[in-house]
Write a protein that holds these residues in place. Structure first.
Motif, short mmCIF file in Angstrom:
data_model
loop_
_atom_site.label_atom_id
_atom_site.label_comp_id
_atom_site.label_asym_id
_atom_site.label_seq_id
_atom_site.Cartn_x
_atom_site.Cartn_y
_atom_site.Cartn_z
N ASN A 358 0.80 -1.22 0.00
CA ASN A 358 0.00 0.00 0.00
C ASN A 358 0.84 1.27 0.00
N GLY A 359 2.15 1.12 -0.04
CA GLY A 359 3.01 2.29 -0.04
C GLY A 359 3.71 2.47 1.29
N ALA A 360 4.00 3.72 1.65
CA ALA A 360 4.76 4.03 2.86
C ALA A 360 3.96 4.96 3.77
N ARG A 361 4.00 4.68 5.06
CA ARG A 361 3.34 5.54 6.03
C ARG A 361 4.24 5.66 7.26
N PRO A 362 4.31 6.86 7.83
CA PRO A 362 5.24 7.08 8.95
C PRO A 362 4.83 6.32 10.20
N VAL A 363 5.84 5.95 10.97
CA VAL A 363 5.58 5.30 12.25
C VAL A 363 5.86 6.29 13.37
N SER A 364 5.47 5.95 14.57
CA SER A 364 5.66 6.84 15.71
C SER A 364 7.15 6.97 16.04
N VAL A 365 7.59 8.21 16.21
CA VAL A 365 8.99 8.48 16.54
C VAL A 365 9.03 9.57 17.60
N SER A 366 10.22 9.79 18.17
CA SER A 366 10.40 10.92 19.06
C SER A 366 10.20 12.21 18.27
N GLN A 367 9.78 13.26 18.95
CA GLN A 367 9.57 14.53 18.28
C GLN A 367 10.90 15.20 17.95
N VAL A 368 10.84 16.18 17.07
CA VAL A 368 12.02 16.98 16.78
C VAL A 368 12.49 17.63 18.08
N PRO A 369 13.82 17.70 18.34
CA PRO A 369 14.29 18.36 19.57
C PRO A 369 13.73 19.77 19.68
N ASP A 370 13.50 20.23 20.90
CA ASP A 370 12.92 21.55 21.11
C ASP A 370 13.67 22.64 20.34
N GLU A 371 15.01 22.55 20.37
CA GLU A 371 15.80 23.59 19.71
C GLU A 371 15.76 23.46 18.18
N GLY A 372 15.19 22.36 17.68
CA GLY A 372 15.09 22.20 16.24
C GLY A 372 13.73 22.53 15.67
#
Length: 432
Positions: A358-372
């Motif tokens: 069915n293609g590609a779908r994102p999985v759960s990851v840590s968020q971008v660092p606050d400073e980023g």
């Protein structure tokens, strides 16, 4: 299966074909069509591919075409690796920006915006034509700026266009080596945009080993990113940034280096295309890898990083997962959905993604660092402003796209860049 490579006369195409030759899976690619507007470059690269396939009886058949619609018909996969304006364009992107006192680089800063302004209209036309000539094809986009171009193409192709990059997989390989693991045994917790991401965790057999690595300065500085950023800064971040973040964390040094990668590659590839052969291609490729981001390093690249790219492996793994419907997790450029809370659902992000038929779908990851977060949201605004400018053709929008970039510190400089660029001046119409 039929694979069409757009930008088929490009220097890195033999890396893709070499990966295809080694592929023995049941649903392997059997037909490769190289499409390019430059017939001389097509002939040069097809000759190198013929040398690669010597004595391989079942090598994928290779044909060439300068007719896009003809090349696309019946395609199962389309690999887009075009360079609008060629290396002359890249050299101009970098030199005009540098001449205005700001960073000149292919995908970062004013150079990246200029490249996007040229590329997006062409990518949109290609996407429209794929939707007509090969509506069931999956499109793998490597054309830079990869995140921006993938987002533009998705307006016509939806989730059938997936962006790839070799930077995250290269980072993953180096970090895995440093912790004594293989990339296959590690799960990379990586989040951001193309050329603007952070490795937040490295999970091996259920345990995050990144904190141990960050605590060991010797191991941390044994690989490219550790040397590039330094153990102290990486510990402060609590993450390992994509190598391209060097241009944001060490902007002054990057500008002062005055290095133009585009000018170097332009001269290098002129020599190769003037006398193409497998031997000269391999020699040129090795020199290209050895000098990659040389302005940021004090020593030579590790020999393990000289195999070439890595994007060809990502592309092959992506095709395998789709055609075999066997799940794989790859770091890809895909629609965000609810993955990164700082961006909307339609934003193309670069994160680990689950791939199947069915293609590609994102999985759960840590968020971008606050400073980023500020960088990520600002760059997404720049990407979308660039797409809008490229579609509208209005100078004011082009100036806005350049001026909004965090590495461009003046609206006046943005105007100067747009007006001074030989491939942009005269293209955008003045509205006020």
């Amino acid at each position: 299966m039929k694979l069409v490579i757009l930008g088929g006369g490009g220097f890195r195409v033999p890396l893709v074909y070499r990966a295809l030759l080694a592929d023995r899976s049941p649903r392997r690619v059997t037909q490769v069509v190289l499409h390019d507007l430059d017939s001389v470059r097509l002939a040069a690269i097809s000759g190198v591919l013929a040398s690669l396939a010597t004595d391989i009886s079942d090598a994928p058949a290779v044909t060439t075409s300068t007719d896009l619609d003809e090349a696309l018909r019946g395609a199962d996969f389309v690999f887009s690796a075009i360079r609008v304006g060629g290396l002359d364009g890249r050299a101009a992107d970098e030199s005009v920006a540098a001449g205005c006192g700001v960073l000149g680089q292919e995908t970062v800063g004013a150079g990246g915006v200029a490249y996007g302004l040229r590329t997006v209209p062409v990518a949109l036309d290609i996407a429209r034509r794929i939707s007509v000539q090969a509506p069931d094809a999956w499109v793998i986009n490597f054309t830079n700026p990869a995140g921006m171009v993938t987002e533009a193409m998705s307006t016509h192709l939806g989730n059938r266009v997936i962006g790839i990059c070799d930077s995250p997989v290269g980072l993953g390989k180096r970090v895995a080596r440093a912790v004594g693991a293989s990339l296959e045994d590690a799960w990379l917790d990586y989040a951001g945009l193309n050329h603007l991401g952070w490795l937040r965790g490295v999970h091996v057999r259920g345990r995050d080993v990144l904190p141990d690595l960050l605590a060991d300065a010797e191991r941390l500085e044994s690989f490219e990113e550790g040397k590039l950023f330094g153990a102290e800064w990486l510990r402060m971040l609590g993450a390992i940034p994509n190598e391209y973040l060097h241009y944001y964390y060490f902007t002054r040094e990057a500008v002062e280096s005055g290095t133009s990668r585009g000018a170097f590659l332009l001269e290098q590839q002129k020599q190769f295309y003037a006398a193409p052969s497998w031997e000269s291609w391999e020699r040129t490729r090795l020199e290209r890898e050895q000098t990659y981001m040389a302005e940021t390093r004090d020593d030579e690249r590790d020999s393990d990083d000289l195999d070439g790219g890595g994007y060809e492996r990502v592309a092959l793994d992506l095709m395998h997962a789709i055609t075999s419907d066997q799940r794989a997790t790859l770091i890809l450029n895909v629609p965000n959905g609810t993955t990164l809370s700082c961006l909307d659902a339609d934003a193309i992000v670069e994160v680990p993604s689950l791939v199947d038929a069915n293609g590609a779908r994102p999985v759960s990851v840590s968020q971008v660092p606050d400073e980023g977060v500020g960088l990520v949201t600002a760059l997404k605004v720049v990407e979308r402003a660039t797409i809008k400018a490229a579609i509208s053709g209005e100078r004011a929008h082009a100036v806005k796209a350049v001026a909004l970039h965090p590495l461009v510190d003046s609206v006046s400089i943005a105007r100067k860049i747009v007006d001074a660029h030989p491939l942009l001046s005269g293209v955008f119409r003045a509205t006020f």
